[in-house]
Design a protein around this motif. Structure first.
Motif, PDB file in Angstrom:
ATOM      1  N   ASN A 502       0.860  -1.172   0.000  1.00 16.39           N
ATOM      2  CA  ASN A 502       0.000   0.000   0.000  1.00 16.39           C
ATOM      3  C   ASN A 502       0.903   1.230   0.000  1.00 16.39           C
ATOM      4  OD1 ASN A 502      -2.079   1.836   0.201  1.00 16.39           O
ATOM      5  ND2 ASN A 502      -2.499   1.409   2.357  1.00 16.39           N
ATOM      6  N   LYS A 503       0.804   2.020  -1.071  1.00 15.84           N
ATOM      7  CA  LYS A 503       1.648   3.207  -1.229  1.00 15.84           C
ATOM      8  C   LYS A 503       3.135   2.846  -1.134  1.00 15.84           C
ATOM      9  CE  LYS A 503      -1.873   6.334   0.611  1.00 15.84           C
ATOM     10  NZ  LYS A 503      -2.217   7.344   1.653  1.00 15.84           N
ATOM     11  N   GLY A 504       3.490   1.741  -1.741  1.00 11.95           N
ATOM     12  CA  GLY A 504       4.887   1.325  -1.805  1.00 11.95           C
ATOM     13  C   GLY A 504       5.380   0.558  -0.592  1.00 11.95           C
ATOM     14  N   ARG A 505       4.578   0.467   0.456  1.00 17.29           N
ATOM     15  CA  ARG A 505       4.979  -0.252   1.663  1.00 17.29           C
ATOM     16  C   ARG A 505       4.329  -1.631   1.709  1.00 17.29           C
ATOM     17  NH1 ARG A 505       4.911   3.711   6.965  1.00 17.29           N
ATOM     18  NH2 ARG A 505       6.571   5.126   6.295  1.00 17.29           N
ATOM     19  N   ILE A 506       5.100  -2.594   2.172  1.00 14.25           N
ATOM     20  CA  ILE A 506       4.534  -3.927   2.376  1.00 14.25           C
ATOM     21  C   ILE A 506       3.664  -3.881   3.628  1.00 14.25           C
ATOM     22  CG2 ILE A 506       5.029  -6.349   2.877  1.00 14.25           C
ATOM     23  CD1 ILE A 506       7.672  -6.017   1.408  1.00 14.25           C
ATOM     24  N   THR A 507       2.371  -4.144   3.466  1.00 14.62           N
ATOM     25  CA  THR A 507       1.430  -4.065   4.595  1.00 14.62           C
ATOM     26  C   THR A 507       0.851  -5.425   4.987  1.00 14.62           C
ATOM     27  OG1 THR A 507      -0.335  -3.541   3.022  1.00 14.62           O
ATOM     28  CG2 THR A 507       0.784  -1.689   4.120  1.00 14.62           C
ATOM     29  N   SER A 508       1.006  -6.426   4.135  1.00 14.42           N
ATOM     30  CA  SER A 508       0.596  -7.782   4.513  1.00 14.42           C
ATOM     31  C   SER A 508       1.438  -8.794   3.754  1.00 14.42           C
ATOM     32  CB  SER A 508      -0.894  -8.024   4.251  1.00 14.42           C
ATOM     33  OG  SER A 508      -1.160  -8.113   2.869  1.00 14.42           O
ATOM     34  N   HIS A 511       2.146 -16.505   4.011  1.00 14.85           N
ATOM     35  CA  HIS A 511       3.089 -17.613   3.866  1.00 14.85           C
ATOM     36  C   HIS A 511       2.591 -18.816   4.668  1.00 14.85           C
ATOM     37  CE1 HIS A 511       6.664 -19.875   5.561  1.00 14.85           C
ATOM     38  NE2 HIS A 511       6.795 -20.073   4.254  1.00 14.85           N
ATOM     39  N   ASP A 512       2.592 -19.976   4.066  1.00 14.99           N
ATOM     40  CA  ASP A 512       2.291 -21.239   4.759  1.00 14.99           C
ATOM     41  C   ASP A 512       0.971 -21.150   5.523  1.00 14.99           C
ATOM     42  OD1 ASP A 512       2.657 -23.839   5.525  1.00 14.99           O
ATOM     43  OD2 ASP A 512       4.122 -23.408   7.092  1.00 14.99           O
ATOM     44  N   SER A 513      -0.055 -20.649   4.857  1.00 14.50           N
ATOM     45  CA  SER A 513      -1.436 -20.550   5.357  1.00 14.50           C
ATOM     46  C   SER A 513      -1.614 -19.542   6.481  1.00 14.50           C
ATOM     47  CB  SER A 513      -1.967 -21.922   5.803  1.00 14.50           C
ATOM     48  OG  SER A 513      -1.475 -22.288   7.067  1.00 14.50           O
ATOM     49  N   ILE A 514      -0.657 -18.646   6.696  1.00 12.90           N
ATOM     50  CA  ILE A 514      -0.798 -17.584   7.690  1.00 12.90           C
ATOM     51  C   ILE A 514      -0.649 -16.226   7.002  1.00 12.90           C
ATOM     52  CG2 ILE A 514       0.072 -16.558   9.821  1.00 12.90           C
ATOM     53  CD1 ILE A 514       1.193 -19.245  10.613  1.00 12.90           C
ATOM     54  N   ALA A 515      -1.613 -15.333   7.261  1.00 16.24           N
ATOM     55  CA  ALA A 515      -1.508 -13.951   6.786  1.00 16.24           C
ATOM     56  C   ALA A 515      -1.004 -13.091   7.926  1.00 16.24           C
ATOM     57  CB  ALA A 515      -2.859 -13.452   6.306  1.00 16.24           C
ATOM     58  N   TYR A 516       0.017 -12.298   7.648  1.00 16.66           N
ATOM     59  CA  TYR A 516       0.582 -11.354   8.616  1.00 16.66           C
ATOM     60  C   TYR A 516       0.206  -9.951   8.146  1.00 16.66           C
ATOM     61  CZ  TYR A 516       3.465 -15.499   9.557  1.00 16.66           C
ATOM     62  OH  TYR A 516       3.906 -16.770   9.834  1.00 16.66           O
ATOM     63  N   VAL A 517      -0.594  -9.255   8.942  1.00 18.23           N
ATOM     64  CA  VAL A 517      -1.170  -7.988   8.502  1.00 18.23           C
ATOM     65  C   VAL A 517      -0.724  -6.872   9.442  1.00 18.23           C
ATOM     66  CG1 VAL A 517      -3.301  -6.741   7.998  1.00 18.23           C
ATOM     67  CG2 VAL A 517      -3.173  -9.220   7.600  1.00 18.23           C
ATOM     68  N   SER A 518      -0.213  -5.792   8.857  1.00 19.65           N
ATOM     69  CA  SER A 518       0.189  -4.630   9.652  1.00 19.65           C
ATOM     70  C   SER A 518      -1.052  -3.921  10.182  1.00 19.65           C
ATOM     71  CB  SER A 518       1.012  -3.667   8.798  1.00 19.65           C
ATOM     72  OG  SER A 518       1.278  -2.486   9.516  1.00 19.65           O
ATOM     73  N   CYS A 520      -0.642  -0.849  11.871  1.00 13.46           N
ATOM     74  CA  CYS A 520      -0.326   0.574  12.034  1.00 13.46           C
ATOM     75  C   CYS A 520       0.590   1.002  10.890  1.00 13.46           C
ATOM     76  CB  CYS A 520       0.300   0.855  13.394  1.00 13.46           C
ATOM     77  SG  CYS A 520       1.814  -0.043  13.745  1.00 13.46           S
ATOM     78  N   ASP A 521       1.012   2.221  10.909  1.00 20.52           N
ATOM     79  CA  ASP A 521       1.797   2.795   9.818  1.00 20.52           C
ATOM     80  C   ASP A 521       3.239   2.282   9.890  1.00 20.52           C
ATOM     81  OD1 ASP A 521       2.562   4.310   7.674  1.00 20.52           O
ATOM     82  OD2 ASP A 521       2.873   6.131   8.858  1.00 20.52           O
ATOM     83  N   GLN A 522       3.440   1.091   9.361  1.00 19.36           N
ATOM     84  CA  GLN A 522       4.771   0.483   9.437  1.00 19.36           C
ATOM     85  C   GLN A 522       5.017  -0.380   8.205  1.00 19.36           C
ATOM     86  OE1 GLN A 522       4.475  -1.907  13.003  1.00 19.36           O
ATOM     87  NE2 GLN A 522       3.208  -3.453  12.017  1.00 19.36           N
ATOM     88  N   GLN A 523       6.256  -0.524   7.881  1.00 23.51           N
ATOM     89  CA  GLN A 523       6.706  -1.371   6.780  1.00 23.51           C
ATOM     90  C   GLN A 523       7.040  -2.760   7.319  1.00 23.51           C
ATOM     91  OE1 GLN A 523       7.382  -1.129   3.453  1.00 23.51           O
ATOM     92  NE2 GLN A 523       8.892  -2.730   3.106  1.00 23.51           N
ATOM     93  N   LEU A 524       6.480  -3.800   6.697  1.00 23.43           N
ATOM     94  CA  LEU A 524       6.860  -5.164   7.024  1.00 23.43           C
ATOM     95  C   LEU A 524       8.037  -5.563   6.138  1.00 23.43           C
ATOM     96  CD1 LEU A 524       3.365  -6.930   7.277  1.00 23.43           C
ATOM     97  CD2 LEU A 524       4.666  -5.748   9.057  1.00 23.43           C
ATOM     98  N   GLY A 568       2.416  -2.931  15.380  1.00 25.70           N
ATOM     99  CA  GLY A 568       1.152  -3.631  15.525  1.00 25.70           C
ATOM    100  C   GLY A 568       0.931  -4.548  14.339  1.00 25.70           C
ATOM    101  N   TYR A 569       0.595  -5.790  14.614  1.00 28.61           N
ATOM    102  CA  TYR A 569       0.319  -6.738  13.527  1.00 28.61           C
ATOM    103  C   TYR A 569      -0.614  -7.828  14.039  1.00 28.61           C
ATOM    104  CZ  TYR A 569       3.986  -9.546  15.820  1.00 28.61           C
ATOM    105  OH  TYR A 569       4.737 -10.239  16.731  1.00 28.61           O
ATOM    106  N   VAL A 570      -1.210  -8.532  13.109  1.00 29.57           N
ATOM    107  CA  VAL A 570      -2.040  -9.677  13.455  1.00 29.57           C
ATOM    108  C   VAL A 570      -1.648 -10.844  12.554  1.00 29.57           C
ATOM    109  CG1 VAL A 570      -3.900  -8.898  11.904  1.00 29.57           C
ATOM    110  CG2 VAL A 570      -4.382 -10.593  13.692  1.00 29.57           C
ATOM    111  N   CYS A 571      -1.569 -12.017  13.145  1.00 29.11           N
ATOM    112  CA  CYS A 571      -1.327 -13.262  12.413  1.00 29.11           C
ATOM    113  C   CYS A 571      -2.665 -13.980  12.278  1.00 29.11           C
ATOM    114  CB  CYS A 571      -0.329 -14.151  13.152  1.00 29.11           C
ATOM    115  SG  CYS A 571       1.196 -13.325  13.636  1.00 29.11           S
ATOM    116  N   VAL A 572      -3.136 -14.130  11.045  1.00 27.67           N
ATOM    117  CA  VAL A 572      -4.410 -14.802  10.785  1.00 27.67           C
ATOM    118  C   VAL A 572      -4.079 -16.202  10.260  1.00 27.67           C
ATOM    119  CG1 VAL A 572      -6.637 -14.659   9.625  1.00 27.67           C
ATOM    120  CG2 VAL A 572      -5.383 -12.561  10.181  1.00 27.67           C
ATOM    121  N   VAL A 573      -4.444 -17.199  11.036  1.00 28.34           N
ATOM    122  CA  VAL A 573      -3.954 -18.554  10.793  1.00 28.34           C
ATOM    123  C   VAL A 573      -4.993 -19.397  10.058  1.00 28.34           C
ATOM    124  CG1 VAL A 573      -2.979 -20.610  11.883  1.00 28.34           C
ATOM    125  CG2 VAL A 573      -2.640 -18.352  12.939  1.00 28.34           C
ATOM    126  N   GLY A 574      -4.518 -20.149   9.062  1.00 32.33           N
ATOM    127  CA  GLY A 574      -5.357 -21.122   8.387  1.00 32.33           C
ATOM    128  C   GLY A 574      -6.208 -20.552   7.278  1.00 32.33           C
TER     129      GLY A 574
END
Length: 705
Positions: A502-508, A511-518, A520-524, A568-574
């Motif tokens: 999003n706007k050049g930044r990796i926000t999500s 990998h391996d059935s897990i989504a890692y989602v930012s 807050c305003d941060q680059q992953l 801040g991030y969330v791991c969404v599993v499966g």
């Protein structure tokens, strides 16, 4: 003249004296028979215990083929003296294998003279030499522990001279020390004196073993009020000392069963709780949880032979469960429930669902984060600093340790300096804050702590709900001129990695059935690369053969010398990669407070609120309503009709009162004190005062007036 009546009286008295002596002799003889019967039963129970699992004929054949003419073994270096993984003791393990085969009626080696000769010869070879380790434990505990079973199982075939010499080796064990070491030593004394027929020492050893099975005071060594286990000070030791404690206690429960020295029902009840409210919860899909293994970060195989890795520890647990259920009168669960649990006496949290399992290991001023010793856990400097692992198949981190970047353990926030990691000592370390705790509510689990170590500080929270693990951090600061990194995950790479920007930044990242989602305003920052290392980095006695693995690494870089940084991030599993956008749009909780002093998430359209309050603060909780928090705490608010239930934990375990205010007029149930001032209801929640209950939650109900 002889008085006939006096004569009759004397005869009666003489007869009574004779009968009295006969009765005393009979009682002594009866007592001896009882003792003898007990010891016979004890020996038989011990034999039965070791015969519960028969050894294969192939295993016995392998032992015999490797035995030399002098009854040594060709593949054992008897001149080795190292402290850990000391190979010579394998000699005695193999004699137990031969002994059980000799007594097993279903073995083709049953009662064979060749086996008897090998057993006696093997005992003589050991006892007439002086094999030693630089670790006192081997001489005083390990060696006697592995001689005793063979002496009792095969007592009838062992010559007096061999028995005498073997018992002299066992004489190094004395009843002393504390915790698991005390049990080991007492068990060795019991086996030794059972052979010698020393009733008083057998009884003393049995009483000592049973005496250790007690609920300890919080943070003293032994079984904790939350059914975790501590050894080497206030340090969680599920998978080394704790597992050995369970292993030995259940063994002796089996051996003492149906004798006069059997464990009381109360002690069996306590053992049941340790097993099914403690040990059972740290196993998942055939493996023992990594963060529960203490300093024993071990491989499954060493030199081509089975060792003590997570799978081996799991097998030990399952065997214990089976043996315990043989004599326990209750039906026990065969698997841990799907739930969040926080071990309040060990700064350790677990979350189990139908599809995944997650663990968090913290430390505090109450709890030691990790230790190193005997050349073990050489890189575990950050192991208790908020490490958060997520398992689905169970193999995501299996034996990853040689190639792990130990400065980037999943979940941790660490300074990325260029120096080698310091090696911990037996004393380990403690985090600089008392704030570390967990709260279990109906739908959500909260784990949080203040991280204060070396020059770095951070406030860190983990929220578990459904198929999601949320992580918030704030107040991240240091004065060191190095980058500070929060590692989201570092695991084996398995398949594709899908990145969204999003706007050049990796926000999500998926990998391996897990989504890692930012959140807050941060680059992953994501990296897929081959990482290399050796087991010798972890265990000084292991080989330095190079191992290389494909690794997936995801992190947030806070830059050099951050001042009040956050993540801040969330791991969404499966979920699949195609579901990520829809999950982000419709299935995430709302981040309603993310400040230095407080982290708060809202779920279920605002009906469930989860809060980590590190300092006094205020939180907007919707509908122009505000919550005033006057005490550091963990909170969960659940809305019903026009009221709330509020559950609270004092993570410092030091406060007498937790004080709050909430806009609106309420009457309360369960509050210590409440009053209404204007449009604000003020109230107190009283945490448990009993030291055994500290860290548990308390609750109140707010009912709209």
């Amino acid at each position: 003249m002889l008085n006939i009546d006096n004569l009759k009286q004397q005869k009666r008295l003489s007869l009574m004296r004779i009968l009295k002596h006969v009765l005393i002799i009979a009682l002594i003889f009866s007592s001896q028979l009882i003792y003898a019967g007990n010891w016979v039963k004890l020996k038989q129970n011990l034999r039965d215990f070791y015969l519960l699992e028969a050894v294969s004929d192939r295993e016995v054949q392998n032992v015999l083929e490797s035995m030399n003419n002098d009854f040594s073994f060709s593949d054992i270096d008897y001149n080795m003296h190292r402290r850990s993984n000391w190979k010579p003791r394998e000699h005695l393990n193999r004699l137990i294998t031969l002994a059980t085969a000799y007594e097993n009626t279903n073995s083709k080696y049953y009662k064979l003279d060749e086996i008897a000769e090998s057993i006696v010869g093997g005992l003589n070879y050991w006892s007439y030499n002086h094999f030693y380790s630089h670790n006192w434990w081997q001489q005083e505990i390990g060696v006697p522990q592995n001689i005793g079973p063979t002496l009792i199982i095969c007592e009838s075939i062992i010559p007096d001279s061999t028995m005498t010499k073997s018992l002299e080796v066992m004489d190094k064990s004395k009843i002393r020390m504390t915790g698991q070491n005390k049990i080991w030593l007492s068990g060795n004394v019991l086996m030794r004196e059972l052979v010698r027929g020393n009733d008083s020492l057998v009884t003393a050893a049995a009483d000592t073993i049973k005496s250790v099975l007690v609920l300890s005071k919080p943070y003293q060594e032994g079984i904790q009020p939350d059914y975790s286990f501590h050894q080497h000070g206030p340090q969680p030791q599920f998978g080394n000392y704790g597992l050995h404690f369970a292993e030995d206690m259940i063994k002796w429960m089996f051996i003492f069963n149906n004798t006069d020295i059997a464990f009381s029902s109360e002690k069996v009840d306590l053992m049941r709780k340790l097993m099914f409210e403690g040990q059972q919860k740290v196993v998942y899909k055939g493996k023992y949880e990594t963060l529960a293994t203490g300093r024993q970060i071990f491989p499954e195989m060493v030199n081509g032979k089975k060792y003590r890795g997570p799978m081996a520890k799991y097998e030990i647990y399952k065997k214990l469960e089976k043996v315990f259920n043989k004599f326990d009168t209750q039906d026990n669960p065969c698997a841990a429930p799907r739930e969040y649990i926080h071990f309040r006496n060990s700064d350790y949290s677990l979350y189990r669902t139908g599809s995944f399992f997650s663990a968090v290991r913290m430390s505090s001023q109450r709890i030691i984060g990790a230790e190193a010793g005997n050349g073990e856990n050489q890189l575990g400097y950050y192991l208790g600093d908020g490490t958060n692992l997520i398992y689905r198949r169970g193999d995501e981190y299996h034996e990853i340790y040689p190639v792990w970047n130990w400065k980037k353990l999943p979940g941790t926030t660490t300074v990325q300096d260029t120096a080698k990691l310091p090696v911990l000592t037996w004393s380990g370390y403690k985090n600089g804050s008392y704030f570390a705790g967990g709260l279990k509510s109906k739908d959500v689990g909260i784990t949080a702590f203040k991280y204060r170590r070396d020059s770095l500080q951070a406030n860190k929270s983990y929220f578990f709900i459904g198929n999601k693990v949320y992580a918030l951090g704030s107040a991240i600061s240091t004065n060191r001129n190095f980058d500070v990194v929060t590692t989201i995950n570092q695991c084996y790479k398995n398949g594709d990695v899908v990145v969204s920007k999003n706007k050049g930044r990796i926000t999500s990242v998926w990998h391996d059935s897990i989504a890692y989602v930012s959140l807050c305003d941060q680059q992953l920052n994501v990296r897929q690369d081959v990482q290399s290392g050796t087991w010798k980095r972890i265990l000084t006695w292991h080989t330095d053969s190079l191992i290389s693995k494909d690794i997936f690494d995801l992190e947030v870089n806070h830059g050099e010398k951050p001042n009040n940084g956050k993540y801040g991030y969330v791991c969404v599993v499966g979920i699949s990669a195609k579901e990520v956008k829809e999950v982000i749009k419709n299935r995430l909780g709302a981040n309603i407070a993310h400040k230095n002093e407080v982290h708060a998430l809202s779920f279920n359209q605002g009906k469930t609120l989860a809060i980590s309050a590190f300092e006094p603060c205020e939180v907007e909780i919707g509908n122009q309503q505000k919550l005033i928090i006057k005490s550091p705490c963990l909170l969960c608010l659940n809305k019903y009709n026009d009221g709330w239930t509020i559950e609270a934990v004092d993570p410092t375990q030091q406060l007498k009162i937790l004080s709050f205010g909430i806009t609106g007029k309420y009457r309360l149930k369960g509050a210590q004190r409440s009053n209404i001032a204007g449009d604000v209801t003020f109230f107190d929640i009283t945490p448990p005062e009993n030291s055994y209950e500290k860290g548990k939650k308390s609750s109140v109900m707010l009912i709209t007036k």
